[in-house]
Design a protein around this motif. Structure first.
Motif, PDB file in Angstrom:
ATOM      1  N   ILE A   6      11.906 -11.965   4.461  1.00  0.00           N
ATOM      2  CA  ILE A   6      13.244 -12.109   4.034  1.00  0.00           C
ATOM      3  C   ILE A   6      13.246 -11.105   3.203  1.00  0.00           C
ATOM      4  O   ILE A   6      12.235 -11.139   2.102  1.00  0.00           O
ATOM      5  N   GLY A   8      13.653  -6.675   2.307  1.00  0.00           N
ATOM      6  CA  GLY A   8      13.253  -4.597   2.473  1.00  0.00           C
ATOM      7  C   GLY A   8      13.376  -4.564   1.563  1.00  0.00           C
ATOM      8  O   GLY A   8      13.806  -2.868   1.304  1.00  0.00           O
ATOM      9  N   ILE A  10      10.282  -3.035  -1.305  1.00  0.00           N
ATOM     10  CA  ILE A  10       8.405  -2.571  -0.920  1.00  0.00           C
ATOM     11  C   ILE A  10       7.474  -3.719  -0.445  1.00  0.00           C
ATOM     12  O   ILE A  10       6.495  -3.328   0.315  1.00  0.00           O
ATOM     13  N   VAL A  29      14.871  -8.870   7.696  1.00  0.00           N
ATOM     14  CA  VAL A  29      16.191  -9.277   7.455  1.00  0.00           C
ATOM     15  C   VAL A  29      15.833  -9.053   6.318  1.00  0.00           C
ATOM     16  O   VAL A  29      15.829  -9.351   4.912  1.00  0.00           O
ATOM     17  N   ARG A  33      20.880  -2.286   2.614  1.00  0.00           N
ATOM     18  CA  ARG A  33      19.868  -2.202   3.709  1.00  0.00           C
ATOM     19  C   ARG A  33      18.565  -1.874   2.972  1.00  0.00           C
ATOM     20  O   ARG A  33      18.207  -1.896   2.016  1.00  0.00           O
ATOM     21  N   ALA A  38      15.147  -3.377  -6.430  1.00  0.00           N
ATOM     22  CA  ALA A  38      14.077  -3.161  -7.270  1.00  0.00           C
ATOM     23  C   ALA A  38      13.273  -2.288  -6.874  1.00  0.00           C
ATOM     24  O   ALA A  38      13.259  -1.073  -7.506  1.00  0.00           O
ATOM     25  N   GLY A 201      12.883 -10.676  -3.463  1.00  0.00           N
ATOM     26  CA  GLY A 201      12.441 -10.119  -5.341  1.00  0.00           C
ATOM     27  C   GLY A 201      13.274 -11.576  -6.075  1.00  0.00           C
ATOM     28  O   GLY A 201      13.182 -12.606  -5.574  1.00  0.00           O
ATOM     29  N   SER A 334       5.811  -5.803 -10.898  1.00  0.00           N
ATOM     30  CA  SER A 334       4.647  -4.379 -10.611  1.00  0.00           C
ATOM     31  C   SER A 334       4.982  -4.507  -8.930  1.00  0.00           C
ATOM     32  O   SER A 334       3.274  -4.206  -8.575  1.00  0.00           O
TER      33      SER A 334
HETATM   34  C1  LIG Z   1      13.482  -0.614 -14.386  1.00  0.00           C
HETATM   35  C2  LIG Z   1      12.150  -0.402 -13.445  1.00  0.00           C
HETATM   36  C3  LIG Z   1      10.908  -0.148 -13.553  1.00  0.00           C
HETATM   37  C4  LIG Z   1      10.112  -0.779 -12.818  1.00  0.00           C
HETATM   38  N1  LIG Z   1       8.608   0.066 -13.187  1.00  0.00           N
HETATM   39  C5  LIG Z   1       7.503  -0.129 -12.078  1.00  0.00           C
HETATM   40  C6  LIG Z   1       6.727   0.493 -12.064  1.00  0.00           C
HETATM   41  O1  LIG Z   1       6.228   1.588 -13.138  1.00  0.00           O
HETATM   42  N2  LIG Z   1       5.232  -0.038 -11.475  1.00  0.00           N
HETATM   43  C7  LIG Z   1       5.414  -0.768 -10.662  1.00  0.00           C
HETATM   44  O2  LIG Z   1       4.694  -0.800 -10.178  1.00  0.00           O
HETATM   45  N3  LIG Z   1       6.983  -1.707 -10.841  1.00  0.00           N
HETATM   46  C8  LIG Z   1       7.712  -1.483 -11.516  1.00  0.00           C
HETATM   47  N4  LIG Z   1       8.762  -2.115 -10.997  1.00  0.00           N
HETATM   48  C9  LIG Z   1       8.621  -3.381 -10.165  1.00  0.00           C
HETATM   49  C10 LIG Z   1       9.044  -3.191  -9.514  1.00  0.00           C
HETATM   50  O3  LIG Z   1       9.980  -2.336  -9.132  1.00  0.00           O
HETATM   51  C11 LIG Z   1       8.906  -4.462  -8.300  1.00  0.00           C
HETATM   52  O4  LIG Z   1       8.398  -5.124  -8.346  1.00  0.00           O
HETATM   53  C12 LIG Z   1       9.051  -4.314  -7.040  1.00  0.00           C
HETATM   54  O5  LIG Z   1       9.812  -3.154  -6.847  1.00  0.00           O
HETATM   55  C13 LIG Z   1       9.172  -4.918  -6.251  1.00  0.00           C
HETATM   56  O6  LIG Z   1       9.518  -5.331  -4.849  1.00  0.00           O
HETATM   57  P1  LIG Z   1      10.126  -6.764  -3.858  1.00  0.00           P
HETATM   58  O7  LIG Z   1      10.280  -5.681  -1.836  1.00  0.00           O
HETATM   59  O8  LIG Z   1       9.309  -7.734  -4.398  1.00  0.00           O
HETATM   60  O9  LIG Z   1      11.692  -6.544  -4.353  1.00  0.00           O
HETATM   61  P2  LIG Z   1      12.930  -5.552  -4.027  1.00  0.00           P
HETATM   62  O10 LIG Z   1      12.857  -3.933  -4.082  1.00  0.00           O
HETATM   63  O11 LIG Z   1      14.108  -6.407  -4.646  1.00  0.00           O
HETATM   64  O12 LIG Z   1      13.566  -5.963  -2.721  1.00  0.00           O
HETATM   65  C14 LIG Z   1      13.513  -7.236  -2.716  1.00  0.00           C
HETATM   66  C15 LIG Z   1      15.281  -7.291  -0.814  1.00  0.00           C
HETATM   67  O13 LIG Z   1      15.362  -8.365  -0.835  1.00  0.00           O
HETATM   68  C16 LIG Z   1      17.023  -8.396  -0.213  1.00  0.00           C
HETATM   69  N5  LIG Z   1      17.105  -9.325  -0.502  1.00  0.00           N
HETATM   70  C17 LIG Z   1      17.288 -10.415  -1.233  1.00  0.00           C
HETATM   71  N6  LIG Z   1      18.042 -11.994  -0.581  1.00  0.00           N
HETATM   72  C18 LIG Z   1      17.982 -11.659   0.279  1.00  0.00           C
HETATM   73  C19 LIG Z   1      18.302 -12.910   1.331  1.00  0.00           C
HETATM   74  N7  LIG Z   1      18.630 -13.469   1.133  1.00  0.00           N
HETATM   75  N8  LIG Z   1      18.244 -12.031   3.009  1.00  0.00           N
HETATM   76  C20 LIG Z   1      17.997 -11.179   2.688  1.00  0.00           C
HETATM   77  N9  LIG Z   1      17.423 -10.110   2.236  1.00  0.00           N
HETATM   78  C21 LIG Z   1      17.760 -10.038   0.946  1.00  0.00           C
HETATM   79  C22 LIG Z   1      17.364  -7.443  -1.611  1.00  0.00           C
HETATM   80  O14 LIG Z   1      18.474  -7.133  -1.275  1.00  0.00           O
HETATM   81  C23 LIG Z   1      16.159  -6.639  -1.769  1.00  0.00           C
HETATM   82  O15 LIG Z   1      16.344  -4.925  -0.689  1.00  0.00           O
HETATM   83  C24 LIG Z   1       9.628  -1.445 -11.382  1.00  0.00           C
HETATM   84  C25 LIG Z   1      11.373  -2.546 -11.658  1.00  0.00           C
HETATM   85  C26 LIG Z   1      11.953  -2.661 -12.527  1.00  0.00           C
HETATM   86  C27 LIG Z   1      13.535  -2.725 -12.444  1.00  0.00           C
END
Ligand SMILES: Cc1cc2nc3c(=O)[nH]c(=O)nc-3n(C[C@H](O)[C@H](O)[C@H](O)COP(=O)(O)OP(=O)(O)OC[C@H]3O[C@@H](n4cnc5c(N)ncnc54)[C@H](O)[C@@H]3O)c2cc1C
Length: 384
Positions: A6, A8, A10, A29, A33, A38, A201, A334
């Motif tokens: 669950i 999409g 990173i 899922v 998009r 984040a 996330g 991160s």
């Molecule tokens: C301003 C900012 C600056 C940052 N700078 C850095 C940096 O310099 N270096 C670094 O390493 N990290 C940095 N980070 C942190 C990093 O961006 C995040 O840790 C990382 O992008 C998290 O990835 P993720 O896949 O866990 O979450 P996300 O990218 O948020 O992905 C989660 C996905 O799940 C989907 N989702 C949520 N709930 C559901 C559901 N119930 N059903 C289906 N889909 C769902 C969402 O739509 C989303 O696309 C920064 C973050 C921010 C906000």
């Protein structure tokens, strides 16, 4: 094994890429998009720049290696760049912090050095050199442009047989007794799975709560929460900035499209979920003013300003492990830096307990140590 991921971003994309291609059936899922969370708005600095916790520093160093290997498989993609990072300090207390950081990182064997203003002019000729600053350079750091990296990883996963379901959320986890058996989708359909991985996330706590699981993330809704952040991107500014830059009051880096990504710790801290569009625009304008002071030749305009929410574990460290039979969580701060390495470790963990993840189990006692997403006035995003 049927695996449903669950999210999409990173983390989900790196997991889908890592777990597809063998005998498992992988479905990802994404409610919106890919890259909509984040990961699509991140400053996305690749680093292990904080020496404070040597074990976590080592995890991040390993993560930089994982990215280099992964990017090599994609043939030097424009979305992955080891450009180096230059940071400087212009007040005495922050100069002392920066010098000490470079010394401690060097002791750990990390490429970190103090450089002269002349050397800074070689590295970043378009920037107005700070008079009397202490300047640090980290040649092994760089950036990953999140939206493109997510797209590339998911594209490869799909080519290898993964199924992507986009535009509908997982509304709840399905349970049989104590076992999670998959998810209910917004369409009302059930997706059955032997293993469900929550990589949603900031929205992970809501999904996990449907199975009675509590995930300790910083509450993005709370007043003054450090989870919400702000980045802005500019129209193309070709050739003006070569790498990642942390200057007092402004962090910046190039994008693959030759624009710049701008962020500043104070404006990020001022942003929360109640900030109005007019406030976000004003902060973007302030970022551009700061960029113009730093880069006299800059004529680019703001193309996009984005408020985004960090998935921020209360102690700042990754949350990776099983909660219930059939349920695994992968949520981290991160995540751009850590994503592919965490995916490798999680793939190993699914076969056999991975000792490198032992400090990061979601069930560990967690003290809220992270007052802010930033490590101090100098470094903007801390790498924490
Ligand atoms: C301003 C900012 C600056 C940052 N700078 C850095 C940096 O310099 N270096 C670094 O390493 N990290 C940095 N980070 C942190 C990093 O961006 C995040 O840790 C990382 O992008 C998290 O990835 P993720 O896949 O866990 O979450 P996300 O990218 O948020 O992905 C989660 C996905 O799940 C989907 N989702 C949520 N709930 C559901 C559901 N119930 N059903 C289906 N889909 C769902 C969402 O739509 C989303 O696309 C920064 C973050 C921010 C906000």
């Amino acid at each position: 094994m049927r695996i449903v991921i669950i999210g999409g971003g990173i983390i989900g994309a790196a997991l889908a890429d890592r777990l597809t291609g063998g005998t498992d059936e992988v479905t990802l899922v994404e409610q919106d998009r890919p890259g909509a969370g984040a990961s699509g708005a991140s400053f996305a600095w690749l680093n292990a720049n904080d020496p404070g916790d040597p074990a976590y520093h080592s995890l991040r160093v390993a993560a930089l290696g994982a990215w280099r290997r992964l990017a090599g498989e994609f043939g030097d993609p424009g979305w992955f760049r080891i450009t180096g990072n230059t940071a400087w300090a212009d007040t005495d207390p922050v100069k002392a912090v920066l010098s000490e950081r470079v010394a401690r990182l060097s002791t750990l064997g990390y490429a970190a050095t103090l450089i002269t203003a002349d050397r800074l002019r070689d590295i970043e000729p378009s920037l107005r050199p700070p008079a009397g600053a202490v300047i640090a350079h980290y040649p092994g750091e760089g950036y990953v442009h999140g939206p493109d990296a997510v797209a590339a990883l998911l594209g490869r996963a799909r080519d290898a047989g993964a199924r992507l379901v986009t535009g509908t959320p997982a509304t709840r986890l399905n349970l049989r007794g104590e076992r999670v058996t998959g998810v209910r989708l917004g369409t009302g359909d059930d997706l059955h799975a032997d293993l469900t991985i929550c990589a949603a996330g900031r929205h992970s706590p809501a999904l996990l709560a449907s199975a009675g699981v509590v995930l300790p993330l910083v509450d993005a809704e709370a007043a003054g929460s450090s989870a919400p952040g702000l980045t802005a991107t500019t129209t193309p500014a070709p050739g003006l900035v070569n790498g990642v830059v942390h200057s007092p009051g402004l962090d910046l880096r190039p994008t693959p499209g030759q624009g710049l990504v701008l962020e500043a710790a104070d404006l990020d801290d001022a942003t929360d979920l109640t900030s109005s569009p007019a406030e976000l625009d004003a902060r973007a304008a302030e970022l551009l003013d700061r960029a113009r002071s730093l880069i006299p030749g800059l004529t680019a305009r703001i193309e996009k300003v984005r408020r985004c929410v960090r998935p921020l574990p209360a102690d700042g460290r990754p949350l990776a492990g099983r909660h219930l039979p059939g349920l695994y969580t992968a949520v981290t701060h991160s995540g751009i830096t850590l994503g592919p390495h965490l995916a490798d470790l999680i793939a190993a963990d699914l076969r056999d307990d991975e000792p490198a993840l032992a400090p990061y189990r979601p069930g560990r006692p967690i003290r809220a140590q992270l007052a802010s997403a930033h490590a101090g006035p100098l470094f903007g995003y801390s790498g924490g």
